[in-house]
Design a protein around this motif. Structure first.
Motif, PDB file in Angstrom:
ATOM      1  N   ASP A  71       1.241   3.343   9.860  1.00  0.00           N
ATOM      2  CA  ASP A  71       1.627   3.650   8.481  1.00  0.00           C
ATOM      3  C   ASP A  71       0.390   3.691   7.590  1.00  0.00           C
ATOM      4  OD1 ASP A  71       4.317   3.653   9.156  1.00  0.00           O
ATOM      5  OD2 ASP A  71       4.663   1.600   8.455  1.00  0.00           O
ATOM      6  N   THR A  72       0.463   4.506   6.549  1.00  0.00           N
ATOM      7  CA  THR A  72      -0.574   4.516   5.519  1.00  0.00           C
ATOM      8  C   THR A  72       0.062   4.879   4.185  1.00  0.00           C
ATOM      9  OG1 THR A  72      -2.672   5.482   4.766  1.00  0.00           O
ATOM     10  CG2 THR A  72      -1.195   6.928   6.008  1.00  0.00           C
ATOM     11  N   PHE A  73      -0.538   4.369   3.115  1.00  0.00           N
ATOM     12  CA  PHE A  73      -0.120   4.746   1.769  1.00  0.00           C
ATOM     13  C   PHE A  73      -1.085   5.766   1.171  1.00  0.00           C
ATOM     14  CE2 PHE A  73       1.601   0.150   1.302  1.00  0.00           C
ATOM     15  CZ  PHE A  73       2.645   0.445   2.153  1.00  0.00           C
TER      16      PHE A  73
ATOM     17  N   GLY B 221       3.966   6.976   9.503  1.00  0.00           N
ATOM     18  CA  GLY B 221       4.749   6.862   8.285  1.00  0.00           C
ATOM     19  C   GLY B 221       3.850   6.877   7.063  1.00  0.00           C
ATOM     20  N   LEU B 222       4.250   7.626   6.043  1.00  0.00           N
ATOM     21  CA  LEU B 222       3.482   7.722   4.803  1.00  0.00           C
ATOM     22  C   LEU B 222       4.277   7.124   3.657  1.00  0.00           C
ATOM     23  CD1 LEU B 222       2.114  11.398   5.040  1.00  0.00           C
ATOM     24  CD2 LEU B 222       1.260   9.321   6.152  1.00  0.00           C
TER      25      LEU B 222
ATOM     26  N   ALA C  73       4.028  12.332  -2.839  1.00  0.00           N
ATOM     27  CA  ALA C  73       5.018  13.230  -2.231  1.00  0.00           C
ATOM     28  C   ALA C  73       4.808  13.241  -0.721  1.00  0.00           C
ATOM     29  CB  ALA C  73       4.882  14.633  -2.809  1.00  0.00           C
ATOM     30  N   PRO C  74       5.246  12.182  -0.023  1.00  0.00           N
ATOM     31  CA  PRO C  74       4.950  12.075   1.408  1.00  0.00           C
ATOM     32  C   PRO C  74       5.505  13.233   2.232  1.00  0.00           C
ATOM     33  CG  PRO C  74       6.512  10.367   0.716  1.00  0.00           C
ATOM     34  CD  PRO C  74       5.967  10.979  -0.520  1.00  0.00           C
ATOM     35  N   GLU C  75       6.629  13.819   1.820  1.00  0.00           N
ATOM     36  CA  GLU C  75       7.225  14.899   2.606  1.00  0.00           C
ATOM     37  C   GLU C  75       6.276  16.092   2.724  1.00  0.00           C
ATOM     38  OE1 GLU C  75      10.355  12.850   0.023  1.00  0.00           O
ATOM     39  OE2 GLU C  75       8.422  13.844  -0.315  1.00  0.00           O
ATOM     40  N   ILE C  76       5.503  16.355   1.665  1.00  0.00           N
ATOM     41  CA  ILE C  76       4.578  17.496   1.698  1.00  0.00           C
ATOM     42  C   ILE C  76       3.424  17.214   2.652  1.00  0.00           C
ATOM     43  CG2 ILE C  76       2.949  18.858   0.327  1.00  0.00           C
ATOM     44  CD1 ILE C  76       4.873  18.578  -2.017  1.00  0.00           C
TER      45      ILE C  76
ATOM     46  N   LEU D 188       7.528  11.792  12.385  1.00  0.00           N
ATOM     47  CA  LEU D 188       6.964  11.938  11.040  1.00  0.00           C
ATOM     48  C   LEU D 188       7.907  11.302  10.036  1.00  0.00           C
ATOM     49  CD1 LEU D 188       6.258  15.712  11.614  1.00  0.00           C
ATOM     50  CD2 LEU D 188       4.490  13.937  11.584  1.00  0.00           C
ATOM     51  N   GLY D 189       7.456  10.194   9.420  1.00  0.00           N
ATOM     52  CA  GLY D 189       8.380   9.454   8.564  1.00  0.00           C
ATOM     53  C   GLY D 189       7.791   9.033   7.236  1.00  0.00           C
TER      54      GLY D 189
END
Length: 355
Positions: free
Chosen positions: A21-23, A60-61, A73-76, A90-91
């Motif tokens: 995971d990363t932010f 995961g973002l 906007a993690p989805e982008i 991809l999460g």
């Protein structure tokens, strides 16, 4: 509410899925100069590509709306990673459902699922940061009600059938269809839980797999929450569902190198947040205690693998995600941590658990 355990299997220990995971923490270059938001976002895509190459199961973002994290906007960003990878899940880690619209979240994640060939998953949470609420015109006094109502709607949307729903903070739906439809018929969905019994029981009530965020203290102290979740599922007549853990850490060639590289960046990140929340500065002694006996999974590949395997056994996990980004740490150190995690930590964890 329907449950699709085929998408979220309860795995035997040696088959545990191991993710990262990363932010999108705002980083510095090798000379200590701050990177731009765009540079950090492109580096996150590169990190996702490497994770796919070295055998990591998932990335995961996280979603934030503040100047110390690049990903709002993690989805982008996940879509960009999807276009350059072939197998990694991809999460989001997490989607702040309270300040978003459930229909729009489902549409975006179903779109990601389509373009990635069924690799999307979403982790829903209330958010431990509150910047998004005033930003999107929401009242923090509605914090609990926002999450409860929106989670109720999202659970209905997962059926991908016409939905009728009515709440108090959003307009009603009447036989509404949401597009695109996923090829599997639903989205992989987790609920992120910080460790309150009420949140644990809510995850069971909705029939969502539970992702425990362990950011402080000994991981074994979360075993009662895993047990409570499983008891609640049984009492509600639901099938067994996976439990996962998200925890911070870092991998380097040796234990000493991992600690020396991680600590100043870990401290910078924690002290910034601590100043906002009334915590004192993080000391090296506190950090070392978290590495040795607490929630920080830092060290050589063998040290990190041993600690992950122990946590998987203690909590009966089907998933473990290492939050590998640590404040302003330069990109090349994150890349090396990802490489070691995929090539050395993951095989060793599976070896330990098979034994």
């Amino acid at each position: 509410m329907s449950v699709t355990p085929d998408l979220q299997p309860v795995l035997p220990p040696h088959e545990v899925r191991l993710g990262l995971d990363t932010f999108g923490d705002m980083t510095v270059d090798e000379d200590g100069r701050p990177r731009t938001f765009g540079q950090v976002l492109r580096e996150v895509v590169e990190q996702g590509m490497l994770a796919d190459e070295v055998g990591v199961d998932a990335i995961g973002l996280g979603e934030h709306h503040r100047d110390d994290f690049a990903i709002s906007a993690p989805e982008i960003v996940l879509g960009a990673i999807a276009s350059r990878t072939s197998r990694i899940l991809l999460g989001t880690a997490v989607t702040v459902l309270s300040s978003d619209d459930p229909v729009r979240v489902y549409e975006k994640m179903a779109t990601l699922d389509g373009v990635s060939g069924g690799r999307a998953e979403v982790t829903l949470g209330r958010g431990s940061f509150t910047e998004s609420f005033p930003l999107f015109g929401l009242n923090l006094s509605d914090y609990e009600r926002l999450f409860s109502e929106k989670l109720d709607l999202f659970a209905l949307l997962r059926s991908e059938e016409p939905v009728s729903w009515e709440g108090t903070l959003r307009g009603p739906l009447r036989d509404a269809q949401v597009y695109p439809k996923t090829e599997a018929g639903t989205l992989r969905t987790w609920i992120g839980v910080g460790g309150s019994p009420e949140s644990v029981v809510r995850a069971a009530r909705y029939g969502f797999p539970m992702m425990l965020a362990i950011i402080g203290g000994e991981p074994s102290r979360f075993a009662p929450f895993a047990d409570l979740y499983r008891r609640a599922l049984t009492e509600l007549g639901r099938p067994e569902l996976p439990v996962g853990v998200h925890a911070p850490g870092f991998v380097a060639a040796t234990d000493e190198e991992a600690r020396e590289l991680m600590f100043p960046h870990f401290k910078a990140n924690r002290d910034r947040i601590g100043a906002e929340r009334g915590w004192g500065p993080t000391t090296r002694m506190q950090f070392d205690m978290e590495v040795e006996n607490g929630a920080v999974f830092a060290g050589s590949p063998e040290t990190v693998a041993q600690k992950i395997a122990k946590t998987v056994r203690q909590l009966g996990l089907s998933r473990f995600d290492l939050k590998y980004s640590n404040g302003p740490m330069p990109h090349r150190h994150s890349l090396e941590a990802i490489r070691l995690y995929g090539t050395e930590v993951i095989p060793r964890v599976r070896e330990l658990l098979a034994g």
